[in-house]
Each structure stands twice: as C-alpha cells, then as structure tokens.
Write a protein that holds these residues in place. Sequence first.
Motif, PDB file in Angstrom:
ATOM      1  N   VAL A  28     -58.184 -28.696 -35.930  1.00  0.00           N
ATOM      2  CA  VAL A  28     -58.985 -28.281 -37.083  1.00  0.00           C
ATOM      3  C   VAL A  28     -58.915 -29.296 -38.212  1.00  0.00           C
ATOM      4  N   VAL A  29     -57.700 -29.754 -38.563  1.00  0.00           N
ATOM      5  CA  VAL A  29     -57.575 -30.583 -39.766  1.00  0.00           C
ATOM      6  C   VAL A  29     -58.411 -31.871 -39.669  1.00  0.00           C
ATOM      7  N   PRO A  30     -58.265 -32.689 -38.616  1.00  0.00           N
ATOM      8  CA  PRO A  30     -59.092 -33.895 -38.568  1.00  0.00           C
ATOM      9  C   PRO A  30     -60.585 -33.595 -38.462  1.00  0.00           C
ATOM     10  N   LEU A  31     -60.931 -32.600 -37.658  1.00  0.00           N
ATOM     11  CA  LEU A  31     -62.350 -32.329 -37.450  1.00  0.00           C
ATOM     12  C   LEU A  31     -63.010 -31.801 -38.716  1.00  0.00           C
ATOM     13  N   GLN A  32     -62.347 -30.878 -39.401  1.00  0.00           N
ATOM     14  CA  GLN A  32     -62.990 -30.331 -40.595  1.00  0.00           C
ATOM     15  C   GLN A  32     -63.061 -31.380 -41.692  1.00  0.00           C
ATOM     16  N   THR A  33     -62.037 -32.232 -41.797  1.00  0.00           N
ATOM     17  CA  THR A  33     -62.059 -33.285 -42.813  1.00  0.00           C
ATOM     18  C   THR A  33     -63.181 -34.276 -42.501  1.00  0.00           C
ATOM     19  N   GLY A  34     -63.275 -34.666 -41.236  1.00  0.00           N
ATOM     20  CA  GLY A  34     -64.322 -35.601 -40.842  1.00  0.00           C
ATOM     21  C   GLY A  34     -65.703 -35.028 -41.091  1.00  0.00           C
ATOM     22  N   LEU A  35     -65.895 -33.786 -40.680  1.00  0.00           N
ATOM     23  CA  LEU A  35     -67.203 -33.161 -40.854  1.00  0.00           C
ATOM     24  C   LEU A  35     -67.532 -33.007 -42.333  1.00  0.00           C
ATOM     25  N   PHE A  79     -79.308 -27.953 -49.086  1.00  0.00           N
ATOM     26  CA  PHE A  79     -78.328 -28.296 -48.056  1.00  0.00           C
ATOM     27  C   PHE A  79     -76.912 -28.000 -48.526  1.00  0.00           C
ATOM     28  N   ARG A  80     -76.658 -28.363 -49.775  1.00  0.00           N
ATOM     29  CA  ARG A  80     -75.325 -28.101 -50.312  1.00  0.00           C
ATOM     30  C   ARG A  80     -75.004 -26.619 -50.238  1.00  0.00           C
ATOM     31  N   THR A  81     -75.968 -25.800 -50.656  1.00  0.00           N
ATOM     32  CA  THR A  81     -75.744 -24.355 -50.625  1.00  0.00           C
ATOM     33  C   THR A  81     -75.534 -23.888 -49.191  1.00  0.00           C
ATOM     34  N   ALA A  82     -76.377 -24.393 -48.304  1.00  0.00           N
ATOM     35  CA  ALA A  82     -76.302 -23.946 -46.914  1.00  0.00           C
ATOM     36  C   ALA A  82     -74.953 -24.300 -46.303  1.00  0.00           C
ATOM     37  N   PHE A  83     -74.492 -25.527 -46.548  1.00  0.00           N
ATOM     38  CA  PHE A  83     -73.220 -25.942 -45.956  1.00  0.00           C
ATOM     39  C   PHE A  83     -72.052 -25.185 -46.578  1.00  0.00           C
ATOM     40  N   TYR A  84     -72.212 -24.807 -47.860  1.00  0.00           N
ATOM     41  CA  TYR A  84     -71.111 -24.152 -48.537  1.00  0.00           C
ATOM     42  C   TYR A  84     -71.068 -22.663 -48.233  1.00  0.00           C
ATOM     43  N   PHE A  85     -72.191 -22.137 -47.739  1.00  0.00           N
ATOM     44  CA  PHE A  85     -72.323 -20.690 -47.582  1.00  0.00           C
ATOM     45  C   PHE A  85     -71.205 -20.044 -46.757  1.00  0.00           C
ATOM     46  N   PRO A  86     -70.833 -20.605 -45.610  1.00  0.00           N
ATOM     47  CA  PRO A  86     -69.780 -19.951 -44.821  1.00  0.00           C
ATOM     48  C   PRO A  86     -68.482 -19.789 -45.599  1.00  0.00           C
ATOM     49  N   SER A  87     -68.241 -20.678 -46.563  1.00  0.00           N
ATOM     50  CA  SER A  87     -66.978 -20.622 -47.294  1.00  0.00           C
ATOM     51  C   SER A  87     -66.918 -19.436 -48.242  1.00  0.00           C
ATOM     52  N   VAL A  88     -68.078 -18.998 -48.733  1.00  0.00           N
ATOM     53  CA  VAL A  88     -68.041 -17.868 -49.668  1.00  0.00           C
ATOM     54  C   VAL A  88     -68.079 -16.541 -48.934  1.00  0.00           C
ATOM     55  N   THR A  89     -68.373 -16.569 -47.639  1.00  0.00           N
ATOM     56  CA  THR A  89     -68.394 -15.318 -46.887  1.00  0.00           C
ATOM     57  C   THR A  89     -66.968 -14.926 -46.512  1.00  0.00           C
ATOM     58  N   VAL A 117     -63.394 -23.663 -33.712  1.00  0.00           N
ATOM     59  CA  VAL A 117     -64.780 -23.897 -34.126  1.00  0.00           C
ATOM     60  C   VAL A 117     -65.085 -23.104 -35.388  1.00  0.00           C
ATOM     61  N   MET A 118     -64.591 -21.882 -35.420  1.00  0.00           N
ATOM     62  CA  MET A 118     -64.857 -21.036 -36.579  1.00  0.00           C
ATOM     63  C   MET A 118     -64.241 -21.625 -37.843  1.00  0.00           C
ATOM     64  N   ALA A 119     -62.993 -22.095 -37.730  1.00  0.00           N
ATOM     65  CA  ALA A 119     -62.327 -22.656 -38.908  1.00  0.00           C
ATOM     66  C   ALA A 119     -63.091 -23.867 -39.418  1.00  0.00           C
ATOM     67  N   ILE A 120     -63.551 -24.716 -38.495  1.00  0.00           N
ATOM     68  CA  ILE A 120     -64.294 -25.897 -38.915  1.00  0.00           C
ATOM     69  C   ILE A 120     -65.582 -25.477 -39.602  1.00  0.00           C
ATOM     70  N   PHE A 121     -66.234 -24.487 -39.022  1.00  0.00           N
ATOM     71  CA  PHE A 121     -67.494 -23.991 -39.562  1.00  0.00           C
ATOM     72  C   PHE A 121     -67.317 -23.435 -40.970  1.00  0.00           C
ATOM     73  N   THR A 122     -66.239 -22.677 -41.186  1.00  0.00           N
ATOM     74  CA  THR A 122     -66.107 -22.008 -42.482  1.00  0.00           C
ATOM     75  C   THR A 122     -65.558 -22.914 -43.569  1.00  0.00           C
ATOM     76  N   THR A 123     -64.625 -23.812 -43.239  1.00  0.00           N
ATOM     77  CA  THR A 123     -63.952 -24.525 -44.321  1.00  0.00           C
ATOM     78  C   THR A 123     -64.563 -25.880 -44.645  1.00  0.00           C
ATOM     79  N   SER A 124     -65.343 -26.458 -43.731  1.00  0.00           N
ATOM     80  CA  SER A 124     -65.830 -27.800 -44.043  1.00  0.00           C
ATOM     81  C   SER A 124     -66.746 -27.781 -45.267  1.00  0.00           C
TER      82      SER A 124
END
Lengths: 416, 397
Positions: free
Chosen positions: B106-113, B132-142, B225-232
């Motif tokens: 998770v750590v390298p992949l989410q940082t890279g993404l 795009f910014r909002t869309a990419f950030y959206f999973p983090s606020v859920t 995959v979920m962690a990368i999706f939510t935190t990136s």
Amino acid sequence: MTRPSSRKLVGAGALLVAGALALTACGGSGFDEPAEEEAGGLTSSDDALSVLIGSSGDAETDAVTDAVAAWSEESGVTAEVQVASDLPQQLSQGFAAGTPADLFYLAPEAIAGYADNGSLQPYGDLLANKDDFYPSLVENFTVDGTFYCAPKDFSTLGLVINTQLWADAGLTDADIPTTWDELATVAKTLTTDDQVGLSFGAEYQRVGAFMAQAGGGLVVDGEPVADSEGSVEGLDYVQTHLKDGTFAYSSDLGAGWGGEALGKELAAMVVEGNWITGAMSADFPDVEYTVAQLPAGPAGQGTLQFTNCWGMAADSPNQEAALDLVEYLTSTEQQLAFSEAFGPMPSIQSAAADWMSANPDLGAFLDGAAYAQFPPNWAGAADVITDLNAQLESLETGNPQEILETAQSNLEAIAE
Amino acid sequence: MSVLASPRDAMPRRAGSPRGIRHGEALAGWLFTLPVLLILGVFLLVPVLMALWVSFSDWSGRGSPLSSGVGFVGLDNYAAVTTGGGLAERDFGIAMRNNAWYVLLVVPLQTGLALFLAVLVNRAVLRGRGVFRTAFYFPSVTSSVAITVLWLFLFSTSGVVNAILARVGIAGPNWFNDPSGVLHNLLGALGVRSGPEALTQHGFLGVSWWDWLAGPSVAMSAFVVMAIFTTSGTFMLLFIAGLQNIGPDIDEAAMMDGANAWQRFWRITLPQLRPTLFTVLTLGLIGCWQVFDQIYTGTQGGPGKTTLTPAYLSYRSAFLSQDWGQGAAIAFILFVIIVLLTILQRWILRERPDVRRRPRRGPRKLTGGNGPGVVEAGAGGPAGGPASEPSAKEDAR
C-alpha cells in the motif's frame, strides 16, 4: 526543541497530577459500596434493572422488551432493555467500569473468561426451575463445577432440504438420508451444473456435526479429542465430497451462509440450525423446505447445539430481582412466546411437547437435543475454534489429520 | 510544534524572560494551552499510560486496572505474544505477516499514485482541474465503513469485479473468501506447491518462513486496492500543496539547460518535494500499520486469518478473549514498530551533504517562502543553529 527542559518537566508533572486525579476518580467508584448481601449470596436493593441483549432483529427486540415490561408490571421493579450493537465489547466495558448491565445475553465461549475474572454471579443452583433445563445445556454453562447461568433457549443443526429441487430430482420422502452413504447418494443425485447437493458454512460450527457423527469432536466429556479417529474420519468424509463436488461450502457458492445458498437454490440441502426458519420466511418466502435430522455416521447420530444464557453481573446491586426476572423469562409460557417470535427452541424440557405441537415441521431440530454435542466452553476455546475454522476453509486441499492435530495441541494448551 | 521551537523565537525569549514586559508571557502561554493540554492529557496521555500499565499487569478486565488486586507481571504479556510458542504467538506472527505485506504494497503504491495524480492535476493546461481534484479526493471523505461495504459487494463471488473479469475471459477468484497467498499462487502456477525444508521447518513468531513468504492473501489484496483507492486522494492534496509551493524558476532554468520533462521531474521537482514525501510516507506508514476498521466491518480477520492485523488482534485479544494484558502488549509492540520504521525512513530521506550544495546558486530572494519551510524545520535534520537556517530553507525551495 530548544525549549528549556525544566518547563517540559513542569508540564509533564502537571499532566501526571491531573491524570492521577482523574484515575482516582475512576477507580473509586464501584468498589466503595459493596451492595448488601442476603441469604443465597445475592444482592438486593430498589435499583432498576438493565438488560443488555444482542438482538437478531426487531422481532427479538420487541419480544424481549414486551416480556420484560410485563414482568416489570407484575413485580414493580423497573427494568430497561438495551440492544447492544457489539455485545462482547459493551459487556467488557461495563465490567471494566464496574457498572455492567444486571442481566445480559452470554455466549458459552465467553463464559469462562468472565467467570475467571469474577464478573459473573453464578446463580444456576438458585433457580426454581433448575431441573427442568436440558442437562447438556446445563453442562454448557457449567464452569469448574458451578452452574453459572440459565440457558435462555437453544438451537441444533438439522438437514434442511429444498422440497422443489428434491422432487425435481425424482426423490421422495423415503429417500431422506439416514446414513452417510445415503447422504452421499442423494447429494450426488441432486448435484447439477447450477447447484450442489449439500452446502454448509466453512466452520467447525457446521462441519463439527460430521465429526460428532463419527464419534469424534473437539471436547467430549471434558477431554480434548480433536485428533481422535472419529474426528479425522468426519473430516475425511467431508473432504471426499468437497472434492467430488457434491458438497460445497456456502462461501464457495457465493452465499453468505447456508440459508442463503438454500434460498437462492445454489444448494438443494444445507446443514443449518432452526434460525433458518426466520430467515427463509423473511428473505425467501417462496422457497419450500423440509427439515430432517442429520444422517447418522459410523458412530451414530450427531449434531451440534448452540445456546446463550442469561448472564448475571457480580456487580449488580439487585440480583434478587434479576433472578426473579430470569425465572420469568425462562418459564414455559415466555419461552414459547419467544420461540414463536424469533425461532429458537425452549431450553426447558416441560415446554417440549407444546413446542412440538406448535412446530410439527421442525421436530427434527428438537430431536437433535437428545444427542447434540456443544462447542467447548473453556477459556480460550473461541481462539482455538477460530484457528480451526481458518484451516477448515481450505479443507478441500488440506490434510485432515494435520488440521486436527493442530487443534488438539491448541486445546491441550488451554485444557482445564 | 516546530514553529514554536524554531531557534529564532527561542533566542529573544530566553534573553528577555527574567525581566521587563515579557515577564508574564510564559504564564499566559501555559494558560492558553491549558485546555488542550488537559483534554489531551485526560483523553490521550492518561489512557495511553494506563494501557502501558495494563500491558505489564495481569488485569483481567473487571474493575479498575489500578485497583489493589491487579498485579505486576513484568514482560509476561509481551513474552506470551512473541515467544510463548502457543496460539497467541502464532496469531501475532500471522497478523504481523499480513500487515507487513499490506504496508509493503500500500505505502509505495498509494504514494506513487498520489504523486502521479498530483502532477497531472497540477498542470496548468488541464481543463476542469477542479472536477478531477474533487473526484480523486472523494473516496477520502467517504466513511471507510461505507467503502468497505461497497467493496464487499464489488468483490463478492458474483460481484461486479468478477463479472467484468468474466467478460474478458478470466474466472475471477472468490475474493473475500480466498485465503491463499498471492505469491504462493504464483509459485503454484509455476509448479512449486510446497516450500523447501529450509523454509518450512524454520520460522519466526510461530509462522514458518514459507508462510511468511505467502504474500498477501487474495482477500487482503482486495483491501490493498481499497486502501490505495481511498487514501491516494488525501495524499494527492498534500503533493499538490507541495507542488504549488515550488517556484517555476529552477524548472525553467533546467529547461534552458536542456533537461527534458522526465529529467526535470526526477532531478528538479521530486527533490524539492522531499518534505512532503516524508510527510506522506510517514502518514501512510502509520495508517497502514493501524488498519482496523476495514477488518472489523469487513472480514473480522478471515478468511483463514489472512486479514488479521495486529490492531484487530489487539482488540480481539482484549475484548473477546479477555486477555487484556496481551491486547495492550500487542498495541505497544505495534507502536514501537511504527516509531522504528519512521526513524528509519527519516534516515533514508535525510538531506545528504552533496545534494544540498548544488541548488545554492539559486537567487536569494527565493528564501522568502512560508509553507514548506515549516515542514522543513521539522524534517530537515541537521539544520540546528540559526546560522544554518536560511540555507536549509533555500534547499527546500
């Protein structure tokens, strides 16, 4: 970083003092006033009772709330029912804080832990209807020779058959399996491209029935027998048929549990308990099913029973009233009402006849009570079962002997 | 904190405090911070200290851990989970194995993404950047619980993911019910089904080396995959902030020198993002070692204990098995691991002397920055005295 270190010390000191004050405040309550004890060792006061339950749904909540309210009216003691969202956690919090609920649902796997740390008030021998409970249920809630709490109801595993799929395969009532061989034969007949013959969850709580039928189990008569011949034979049987595709774990069929596999017609038969009745009428009202006893293995009939009891807190200030409430809730009349509302079977033998006549189709579940085993209730047994379940998930490719040897050594480590 | 402690502030205060108008400042400072200190003390420090005590005690979960009946048992609880040889040790080993793989992926992949998305979204030419910014950030606020439930549906046997895989002719795995390790599966595909004796006969924390090398289970991979999706998305924001604090000058200078976009990213942009990178990696590392809510709502450690994590195991030992001391001990072992890894990572990302000298040629007016300078003071390593500070900041710019 360059802040003078003396200030840091002062700050830390202030925090410690504040912390110590806060701690003494927490630690003081709950210990200073031992509630007055009366004959029989139970406390008595005018305090209201709180009842903490882990409910399966609205039906259960309403039934318990109504029953407790009726008792309140009769006895004049106020009592409140709370539904826990996470029962073990809320119980633990209550015990740690010294303010637990007076009565609560308690699972057999949790009883030893709470009994060891003195959280529970054993009251089984004080019950007026003590001798009416099924002996195996009493045994389930007995720790170190002390009968702790009254079983509130129970369930057993049976063979639940989808009537339509059964008839479609050309089978009749005469074909209902009574031996392992017959079970294997009908499972094969019922297996098609879209469905398997028999399904059950990938856990000891289902597979264990086969171990019991072969004369094994995890703990029998207080001895760990996980790697006995019977246990291995039971797992071998299950493994053989998982491999030939006539049995399947419900998770491998994409179902959360056996009931879902039956309802979605992914399996023609499932091994499930009597809780399945409520789920079927709620989620799959159109699916018809019949219930039979599990077939006998080489060592005869075997099934597993599941139960909870009404735990009583040692810190409860009004245990006498709580005992009275338990006697009321485990009475024939109340247990039959609960059974009608949400499905479990009464834990007392005197209610059996009434229950049978009210549920003629489910008799097989109650018949199982005569020969049911129960999961070990030792402290730490839950972890052993979790570990066993983890390995049972890959039983199809695993080695039953090795799996059970691990379980055996884990059980011996916690043996009493 | 680093702002308070910066040398420039400390010098005059130290000189002026014994006399004059600044006399009451210290008292006032303490008064103003008192509410926060009290809240942090009561709800953070005291519970942590109590947990530390519990980890050294035989507290059984009834009444206060500080009452007279609770005894000190030294390192017994720590020994039970690390060298006990029983189920407790093996569970801890399995949990460490699972979480180590989770962190490693998770750590390298989410940082890279996150960095990739930040660079994309930060481009001036991109239309509708806000969207795009909002869309990419959206999973983090859920809420992570909501996303976990969504994931359980998506990755169910007959779920969307498997339906899509089936379209392209792949029979998808039974995601959240598949305990087999990904690396073991790969080796299995190559015909290696059981490990060499050197690996299977020896192990660490009750888990054989062969099982340590199993890789994350298929179920854990879905969580990865979920962690990368939510935190990136969150870390993308941090990187965007970092990128916007980098002036265009050096980039332009490099362009004049003939560096292509790829070289400019690796040699110019990334080194200047070092403080942000440190923050992102540290936050990611901490978050990954503490993964709990997904496990609690999603799988409860199953299938086959392959999604058991130390944080969840700590909860389970304490609340479900009444082994409160062991639960607390696991939590503190986890704490030590996180601290050690953070120190290690800080050491790896330290400013190396030969790297620092080069950008000094830049114009001096660049030192007027604010944002990254603060992070820099905390992360900058050897920037000790006031004299070295301007150059440290300059490096960051």
